[in-house]
Scaffold this motif. Structure first.
Motif, PDB file in Angstrom:
ATOM      1  N   MET A  27       1.116  -1.403   0.161  1.00 46.32           N
ATOM      2  CA  MET A  27      -0.074  -0.186  -0.025  1.00 46.32           C
ATOM      3  C   MET A  27       0.823   1.204  -0.113  1.00 46.32           C
ATOM      4  N   PRO A  28       0.210   2.435  -0.206  1.00 37.75           N
ATOM      5  CA  PRO A  28       1.135   3.624  -0.277  1.00 37.75           C
ATOM      6  C   PRO A  28       2.043   3.810   1.336  1.00 37.75           C
ATOM      7  N   ALA A  29       3.031   4.226   0.975  1.00 37.63           N
ATOM      8  CA  ALA A  29       3.800   4.322   2.293  1.00 37.63           C
ATOM      9  C   ALA A  29       3.435   5.289   3.339  1.00 37.63           C
ATOM     10  N   PRO A  30       3.578   5.061   4.555  1.00 35.35           N
ATOM     11  CA  PRO A  30       3.046   5.920   5.762  1.00 35.35           C
ATOM     12  C   PRO A  30       3.963   6.983   5.586  1.00 35.35           C
ATOM     13  N   GLY A  31       3.750   8.131   6.475  1.00 32.40           N
ATOM     14  CA  GLY A  31       4.620   9.255   6.674  1.00 32.40           C
ATOM     15  C   GLY A  31       5.553   8.981   7.681  1.00 32.40           C
ATOM     16  N   THR A  32       6.298   9.904   8.046  1.00 31.80           N
ATOM     17  CA  THR A  32       7.267   9.575   9.153  1.00 31.80           C
ATOM     18  C   THR A  32       6.654   9.462  10.535  1.00 31.80           C
ATOM     19  N   PRO A  33       7.302   8.757  11.293  1.00 30.42           N
ATOM     20  CA  PRO A  33       6.492   8.354  12.620  1.00 30.42           C
ATOM     21  C   PRO A  33       6.346   9.589  13.432  1.00 30.42           C
ATOM     22  N   LEU A  34       5.295   9.460  14.312  1.00 30.12           N
ATOM     23  CA  LEU A  34       4.889  10.514  14.955  1.00 30.12           C
ATOM     24  C   LEU A  34       5.944  10.853  16.198  1.00 30.12           C
ATOM     25  N   ASP A  35       5.995  12.321  16.385  1.00 32.01           N
ATOM     26  CA  ASP A  35       7.137  12.171  17.551  1.00 32.01           C
ATOM     27  C   ASP A  35       6.366  12.408  18.889  1.00 32.01           C
ATOM     28  N   ILE A  36       6.911  11.352  19.605  1.00 34.37           N
ATOM     29  CA  ILE A  36       6.363  11.395  20.969  1.00 34.37           C
ATOM     30  C   ILE A  36       7.384  11.227  21.939  1.00 34.37           C
ATOM     31  N   SER A  37       8.727  12.126  21.538  1.00 35.40           N
ATOM     32  CA  SER A  37       9.899  11.912  22.492  1.00 35.40           C
ATOM     33  C   SER A  37       9.569  12.624  23.622  1.00 35.40           C
ATOM     34  N   PRO A  38       9.839  12.301  24.754  1.00 32.06           N
ATOM     35  CA  PRO A  38       9.570  13.232  25.961  1.00 32.06           C
ATOM     36  C   PRO A  38       9.941  14.649  25.845  1.00 32.06           C
ATOM     37  N   ARG A  39       9.012  15.622  26.279  1.00 24.41           N
ATOM     38  CA  ARG A  39       9.257  16.712  26.273  1.00 24.41           C
ATOM     39  C   ARG A  39      10.545  17.350  26.950  1.00 24.41           C
ATOM     40  N   LYS A  40      11.475  18.013  26.221  1.00 24.00           N
ATOM     41  CA  LYS A  40      12.641  18.678  26.867  1.00 24.00           C
ATOM     42  C   LYS A  40      12.289  19.595  27.929  1.00 24.00           C
ATOM     43  N   PRO A  41      12.890  19.719  29.126  1.00 30.00           N
ATOM     44  CA  PRO A  41      12.452  20.824  29.724  1.00 30.00           C
ATOM     45  C   PRO A  41      13.189  22.123  29.311  1.00 30.00           C
ATOM     46  N   LYS A  42      12.436  23.253  29.651  1.00 38.17           N
ATOM     47  CA  LYS A  42      12.852  24.457  29.029  1.00 38.17           C
ATOM     48  C   LYS A  42      13.735  25.279  30.058  1.00 38.17           C
ATOM     49  N   LYS A  43      14.789  25.698  29.790  1.00 42.95           N
ATOM     50  CA  LYS A  43      15.747  26.598  30.424  1.00 42.95           C
ATOM     51  C   LYS A  43      15.002  27.686  30.778  1.00 42.95           C
ATOM     52  N   TYR A  44      15.020  28.259  32.187  1.00 43.26           N
ATOM     53  CA  TYR A  44      14.657  29.565  32.662  1.00 43.26           C
ATOM     54  C   TYR A  44      15.482  30.166  33.686  1.00 43.26           C
ATOM     55  N   GLU A  45      15.367  31.578  33.889  1.00 44.84           N
ATOM     56  CA  GLU A  45      16.229  32.064  34.980  1.00 44.84           C
ATOM     57  C   GLU A  45      15.204  32.712  35.756  1.00 44.84           C
ATOM     58  N   LEU A  46      14.943  32.516  37.157  1.00 51.61           N
ATOM     59  CA  LEU A  46      14.290  33.389  37.936  1.00 51.61           C
ATOM     60  C   LEU A  46      15.041  34.246  38.595  1.00 51.61           C
ATOM     61  N   ARG A  47      14.574  35.679  38.626  1.00 45.08           N
ATOM     62  CA  ARG A  47      15.383  36.846  39.381  1.00 45.08           C
ATOM     63  C   ARG A  47      14.445  37.310  40.305  1.00 45.08           C
ATOM     64  N   VAL A  48      15.066  37.206  41.539  1.00 48.10           N
ATOM     65  CA  VAL A  48      14.357  37.856  42.534  1.00 48.10           C
ATOM     66  C   VAL A  48      15.085  38.997  43.286  1.00 48.10           C
ATOM     67  N   ILE A  49      14.454  39.899  43.197  1.00 48.35           N
ATOM     68  CA  ILE A  49      15.072  41.173  44.141  1.00 48.35           C
ATOM     69  C   ILE A  49      14.336  41.420  45.357  1.00 48.35           C
ATOM     70  N   VAL A  50      15.023  41.255  46.669  1.00 50.51           N
ATOM     71  CA  VAL A  50      14.538  41.594  47.942  1.00 50.51           C
ATOM     72  C   VAL A  50      14.775  42.863  48.184  1.00 50.51           C
ATOM     73  N   TRP A  51      13.640  43.813  48.169  1.00 53.93           N
ATOM     74  CA  TRP A  51      13.828  45.242  48.275  1.00 53.93           C
ATOM     75  C   TRP A  51      13.972  45.363  49.936  1.00 53.93           C
ATOM     76  N   ASN A  52      12.610  45.125  50.588  1.00 56.66           N
ATOM     77  CA  ASN A  52      12.630  45.542  52.100  1.00 56.66           C
ATOM     78  C   ASN A  52      11.882  44.513  52.793  1.00 56.66           C
ATOM     79  N   THR A  53      12.334  44.720  54.029  1.00 52.16           N
ATOM     80  CA  THR A  53      11.243  43.615  55.129  1.00 52.16           C
ATOM     81  C   THR A  53      10.657  44.737  55.940  1.00 52.16           C
ATOM     82  N   ASP A  54       9.672  44.276  56.592  1.00 51.62           N
ATOM     83  CA  ASP A  54       8.960  45.205  57.812  1.00 51.62           C
ATOM     84  C   ASP A  54       8.168  44.571  58.715  1.00 51.62           C
ATOM     85  N   GLU A  55       7.955  44.849  59.895  1.00 51.30           N
ATOM     86  CA  GLU A  55       7.204  44.347  60.974  1.00 51.30           C
ATOM     87  C   GLU A  55       7.997  42.838  61.509  1.00 51.30           C
TER      88      GLU A  55
END
Length: 1251
Positions: free
Chosen positions: A969-997
């Motif tokens: 029969m006609p050849a099927p397409g390329t296999p479905l990509d089900i490879s595990p999702r690669k985690p995305k690289k992030y950077e979290l910037r936290v600025i501590v301004w002040n404290t109170d009480e």
């Protein structure tokens, strides 16, 4: 009751448990009275205490168990009840028998040749009927067996002699009752009278009342007998014993299902006792089955017992009791079952006028078989001529026989003495399929389907010099599922094709509004492409299917946003289809499956409760259930009103419509589609038992191969409707339209998603799993891609294998544990028969997707479009259609399907198409008359992993699916990509301004004032070792702290699972890193710095980065309730907001283990992707680039030992300013006074002297 599918078995079980608890209570009350009996030994007393204890707990358990018995739990609770039964039997058995057992020996020439042992407790006499031994004062049939070692094993199963004994065991004072159980009508012959001898038992009894009887044993058939010969068959005959007579049936050669059809007559039987006693309790008939051997004596095959139906002389031989019906009797060989006997037994009393009154023996004597009387017409089942058509497809996985490989096998089919042989497979290795597919034979079978004999399938290997060796056999015990029943002519599926064509013509002419009679319109909701949907729950590309916030909360949150206006927060983006992938679809489907299971469970429980109400309260029940339903409707209305207009119960539906789903089966696909045995069945071939040493072997071990084929049983002649059908081929009989069984090349594509709950294989309680796939000669081991230290690995792999059916049709998917040293261990494997799937009418080659799409994550996988598949199915099933009409309509047989008529391509252009409506017809193919069946949807199946070394114990579960595409029969397409999702690289910037009480912990050394040396610590969960601290704000007197300090947290984030992914070695000896998935949570803590002791913890807050309370704008608005959730605060996600600033409360537990507010922190959270962070770098703390300003701290923040003058000035001047003024003034006054006193004498001397 469960087996026979009778209604309400749970009510019966509840009644039994009620009886049990009442019985236990009664026993306890009786035992309490009986406890202080003087004749009891210590053992008796202790045993009674133990019994009372056990029965008390059993009564309580039975009472609580009764309340838990529901329809869906009745099987589980029944198992628990069986435990009660075993316990009761154990308790009833005396641990120490006070009276010895009774032995009966048979002697010959002073040699003991056989014996029987009777437990004395069964013979003990008591005036109380419940305490009477079960065999006391009864005529009992005893079977004597061989003594010693000779009595063990198969030799001990044969009976040496049969005795009928009357036994009585009792106290001397009760001896007058010893003859009470004997049949009436006897005279005692006593010994010569002597002193006191009259009370002894009589020497003998003379019966004056005798009854003459005739026994007729109607031996019709036996089935599934023990294979006693090496050929896997037997030459069985039956021997019937009654009182002191025995007779045999004829010997039937080479069969396991003999149909003797023989009546054995036992004449002139004398039975003693009253007529009514004999009628109610006749003696037992013993039937033994033997295998006739040409050399040596006959082999014992099994035994069964029966009681005859008794007809007294004064009764009429007429229904309902007579003639007797044939019954099945279970045959036993030792403790194991060894087949069934179909027979009937009648005991007829011979009256005063002799045998003339007996019913005549009808039917001629069968002279062909010798002077054998067949079973009479009234008892013998009514026979009809049936034709058995056999589809011979092929043989699979045949094992060696006597160390030689099977090369030229043949299949023999036998049923009720008739049979047929398949064609010979000339080279099993080259092609294990048969050339001639369909053969048939005719046989007389009973009209009653329950009396049908089994059908035997035997596979023999044809060897040199005309020798035949049995490979294996299979007995089809019930032909019921193979019987063809002609369809009802009045049903709509027998509409003629002319009528359908006329209807279709009318459809074309008159447009879509008119429907011809007999048509069924199936309207499909048009599913708009994803981009156009305005959904209530908007998803980012990263947070696809997993929206864990409750919908109602989400709506409230959105309403608040709308009230506040769009200026405050940016609108969330419309989801982009290009951001969705296969995993989005998978996770959405998992959620749907869980929801369905939950609903199914709750609906089952509701149904149970409703039934109970109905059964207990009669007419009041339905009223109450109506009230319940009304109440639930009102609740739903209230919910919908609270959500606001247009945001009611439709919201979840809209949310789900957003992502196309697939079907996730929590079990194997075979169990959902009846093992794909819609026309091709698989019969396991078992090795014939040639000895009793194999009795312990399991059925799995006895399997020597598989026969693939099918059966069709129908009465002849065949209904004319079938034979007159268009394209009916008489050579294929009932197996019309089956495909060719020639070898075919197929591309097999296996997608392995993930494994769950794997059995640990390493000593650390983990495993290093990888996938191994075997199909024919292809063996793939994905050893390089093993997943370290995981019991729930996500594989996300696809494998392509080219295979040739039928030679390579058994697919094995295994999970192995990778080991650095030594061979890898098998964790578990699963086997899939691809051939049955490939040829099944359910079309399991490639699943039918929910929607048709030509691009994106939901792209159509099958090389054939839905319209092509539909056309092919209609052609193969000889169904009229498909006829595509305008406005998205298609007509198949007498069904009309509607659906969308346009499709959107990658550029957003809309084109007309028939594919959507063709797909809707495929998804409802089971509605098509005559040929309709459920087609396999796009799916993921969950298969159990099993290990041959640990049979029957699941070693984990594997989620996968298999696609198959013929190479021609006609050849099927390329296999479905089900490879595990690669985690995305992030950077979290936290600025501590002040404290109170912030709470003040330290007391000042000089002044005793309260103060704190504050610093703030922060980290992401799972990265505690990378925690970051601000500098210290020294000597804060008000709880205020100024920092302007920046933390940087780089991390890898998996949006679908909302987890941070991190890899690290478990220990210094670990070979490789282990991957961990941790919730994305930021922890901020506030501490008091100490120089000479450990720092003091003051308070903390943990923020879930996916949903945390929005920070307050000012410190005053920041309250403790924000963190505890007592106040309705809008939740935000840093992955959607990107930047958040505000005040958050810091909490700690006090002495009473209650939360208290210990400070507030002003912070700013800014999330960037790794690329954005690289473009806009910032420095840690207050460093370059983009440095933060130094905090404007008051002068109180210093280090006393580095600047002592400054310290002294602050301590003395600020605190003791007025005291210092006073002291200075006093000092000046004292100085003046001192000067005055110092200068006064000189001044006075001057004055006196006049200087």
């Amino acid at each position: 009751m469960i087996k026979t599918e009778k209604s309400y078995p749970e009510r019966r079980l509840r009644g039994v448990l009620e009886e049990l608890s009442c019985g236990c209570h009664r026993f306890l009350s009786l035992s309490d009275k009986d406890q202080g009996h003087s004749s009891r030994t210590r053992l008796d007393r202790e045993r009674l205490k133990s019994c009372m204890r056990e029965l008390e707990s059993m009564g309580q358990q039975a009472k609580s168990l009764r309340a838990q018995v529901k329809r869906h739990t009745v099987r589980d609770k029944l198992r628990l009840c069986q435990n009660f039964l075993q316990k009761l039997r154990f308790l009833a058995d005396e641990p120490q028998h006070s009276i010895p057992d009774v032995f009966i020996w048979m002697m010959s020439n002073n040699k003991r040749i056989a014996y029987a042992r009777v437990p004395s407790k069964d013979l003990l006499f008591s005036i109380v009927e419940e305490e009477l031994g079960k065999d006391c004062a009864k005529v009992k049939t005893l079977f004597l067996k061989l003594p010693g070692k000779r009595g063990f094993g198969s030799a001990g199963w044969t009976v040496q002699a049969k005795l009928e004994l009357y036994l009585w065991l009792g106290l001397s004072k009760q001896r007058k009752d010893f003859l009470c159980g004997l049949p009436c009508g006897f005279e005692e012959v006593k010994a010569a009278q002597g002193l006191g001898l009259h009370s002894f038992p009589p020497i003998s009894l003379v019966y004056t009342k005798k009854q003459a009887f005739q026994l007729r044993a109607h031996m019709y058939q036996a089935r599934s007998l023990f294979a006693a010969d090496s050929s896997g068959l037997s030459d069985p005959f039956a021997r019937v014993f009654f009182i002191n007579q025995s007779q045999c049936t004829e010997v039937l050669n080479e069969t396991l299902c003999p149909t003797w059809d023989q009546m054995l007559v036992f004449d002139n039987l004398e039975l003693y006792g009253e007529a009514h006693e004999l009628r109610d309790d006749p003696p037992i008939i013993v039937i033994e089955i033997y295998d006739q051997d040409s050399m040596g004596k006959a082999d014992f095959m099994g035994r069964t017992f029966a009681k005859p139906l008794v007809k007294m002389a004064d009764e009429a031989y007429c229904p309902p009791r007579f003639p007797p019906q044939l019954e099945y009797y279970q045959i036993y060989r030792g403790n194991a079952t060894a087949g069934d006997l179909l027979a009937a037994f009648e005991l007829l009393q011979i009256g005063p006028s002799g045998k003339a009154d007996l019913p005549p023996i009808n039917g001629p004597v069968d002279m062909d078989r010798g002077p054998i009387m067949p079973v009479p017409v009234g008892i013998r089942p009514v026979l009809s001529k049936y034709r058995v058509e056999v589809l011979f497809w092929g043989l699979r996985d045949l094992k060696r026989v006597n160390l030689a490989q099977v090369d030229r096998p043949r299949v023999d089919i036998e049923c009720a003495g008739k049979g047929v042989q398949s064609s010979l497979i000339h080279n099993y290795k080259k092609n294990p399929n048969f050339n001639t597919l369909v053969k048939w034979f005719e046989v007389d079978l009973p009209e009653n389907e329950l009396l049908h004999p089994p059908l035997n399938i035997r596979v023999v290997d044809c060897r040199a010099f005309g020798r035949y060796t049995l490979v294996g056999s299979h007995a089809v015990s019930s032909l019921r599922r193979f019987i063809y029943r002609p369809p009802d002519r009045s049903a709509p599926n027998w509409n003629t094709t002319v009528r359908l064509l006329r209807g279709c013509h009318r459809l074309r002419n008159e447009g879509p509004s008119s429907h011809p009679t007999g048509e069924v319109v199936v309207s499909m909701e048009p599913e708009v492409p994803v981009k156009k949907l305005e959904t209530m729950v908007k998803l980012d590309a990263t947070s696809d299917a997993v929206v864990k916030v409750d919908v109602a909360e989400d709506e409230k949150e959105r309403k608040k946003k709308k009230k506040k206006g769009p200026s405050e927060e940016p609108e969330e983006e419309e989801p982009d289809e290009s951001m969705l992938d296969w995993w989005s679809k998978y996770f959405a489907s998992i959620d749907t499956m869980k929801e369905q299971l939950r609903q199914h469970e709750t609906s089952g429980i509701d149904l149970e409760e409703k039934e109970e109400v109905d059964s207990t309260e009669g007419l009041k029940g339905p009223m109450k259930s109506k009230e319940k339903s009304r109440a639930s409707k009102e609740e739903k209305k209230k919910k919908n009103q609270s959500l606001g207009p247009g945001q009611g119960s439709e919201t979840p539906e809209k949310k789900k419509a957003k992502i196309d789903e697939l079907k996730v089966y929590p079990k194997e696909l075979e169990s959902e589609f009846d093992n794909f045995e819609d026309w091709l069945h698989t019969f396991n071939l078992l090795r014939g038992k040639t000895g009793d040493d194999e009795d312990g072997s399991t059925e799995e071990e006895r399997i020597v191969g598989r026969f693939k084929g099918s059966l069709c049983v129908y009465k002849v002649p065949l209904p004319e409707d079938v034979s007159r059908e268009a394209g009916y081929d008489p050579t294929y009989g009932m197996f019309q339209g089956i495909p060719s069984n020639d070898p075919i090349n197929v591309l097999v594509r296996i997608y392995v998603v993930r494994a769950t709950d794997l059995h640990p294989a390493d000593i650390n309680g983990k495993a290093d799993p990888y996938i191994a796939i075997k199909l024919g000669k292809t063996d793939i081991r994905d050893k390089e891609n093993y997943i370290s230290k995981q019991l729930n690995p996500v594989f996300g792999k696809s494998f392509d294998i080219e295979a040739s059916f039928p030679m390579e049709s058994m697919l094995t998917v295994a999970v192995y544990d990778w080991d650095l040293v030594g061979t890898d261990d098998l964790i578990g494997e699963t086997k899939i028969d691809l051939e049955n799937r490939f040829y099944s009418k359910h079309r399991a080659t490639c699943g039918i997707a929910q929607t048709y799409s030509i691009h994106g994550y939901n792209i159509w996988r099958d090389p054939m479009k839905p319209s092509q598949i539909l056309t092919r199915l209609c052609k193969e099933g000889k169904v009229d259609g498909p006829h595509f009409g305008p406005h998205g309509r298609v007509k198949v047989a007498n069904r009309v399907f509607t659906g969308p008529s346009e499709i959107e391509d990658e550029n957003g252009q809309r084109k007309p198409t028939d594919e959507h409506v063709a797909l809707s017809a495929l998804r409802h193919w089971e509605d098509i008359p005559r040929v309709g069946c459920r087609l396999v949807p796009e799916h993921v199946e969950t298969r159990p992993l099993l290990n041959p070394d640990k049979p029957g114990i699941e070693q984990g579960r594997l989620e996968l699916w298999v696609d198959m595409f013929p190479m021609d029969m006609p050849a099927p397409g390329t296999p479905l990509d089900i490879s595990p999702r690669k985690p995305k690289k992030y950077e979290l910037r936290v600025i501590v301004w002040n404290t109170d009480e912030v709470v003040l912990e330290d007391d000042d050394f000089f002044t005793g004032e309260k103060s704190s040396d504050i610093f703030v610590r922060g980290w992401l969960k799972g990265q505690q070792e990378d925690k970051q601290d601000t500098d210290v704000h020294y000597h804060s007197l008000t709880g205020e702290g100024n920092f302007n300090w920046r933390y940087l947290f780089p991390f890898d984030y998996l949006a679908a699972e909302e987890k941070i992914v991190m890899s690290k070695k478990e220990s210094m000896f670990s070979w490789d890193e282990t991957e961990y998935k941790i919730p994305a949570r930021l922890t901020l803590q506030i501490w008091d710095a100490d120089h000479f002791s450990a720092d003091d913890f003051l308070g903390a807050i943990e923020l879930d980065l996916n949903r945390f309370p929005r920070g307050a704008k000012t410190a005053k608005q920041c309250t403790m309730e924000m963190a505890t959730g007592e106040v309705d605060v809008p939740l935000v996600s840093i992955f959607k907001q990107k930047r958040v600033k505000g005040w958050w409360p810091l909490l700690a537990r006090n002495e009473n283990d209650e939360f208290e507010l210990t400070g507030k922190v002003e912070a700013e959270l800014h999330l960037l992707t790794a690329e954005e962070a690289e473009k806009n770098p910032v420095g840690l703390a207050r460093n370059e680039p983009d440095p933060l300003e130094k905090p404007n701290r008051p002068d109180t923040s210093f280090i006393w030992f580095l600047n002592p003058l400054k310290s002294a000035r602050y301590f003395l001047w600020h605190t003791y300013r007025w005291l210092l003024f006073k002291l200075l003034l006093l000092l000046l006054l004292l100085l003046l006074l001192a000067l005055f006193l110092y200068s006064l004498p000189g001044y006075l001397a001057k004055k006196i002297l006049g200087a």
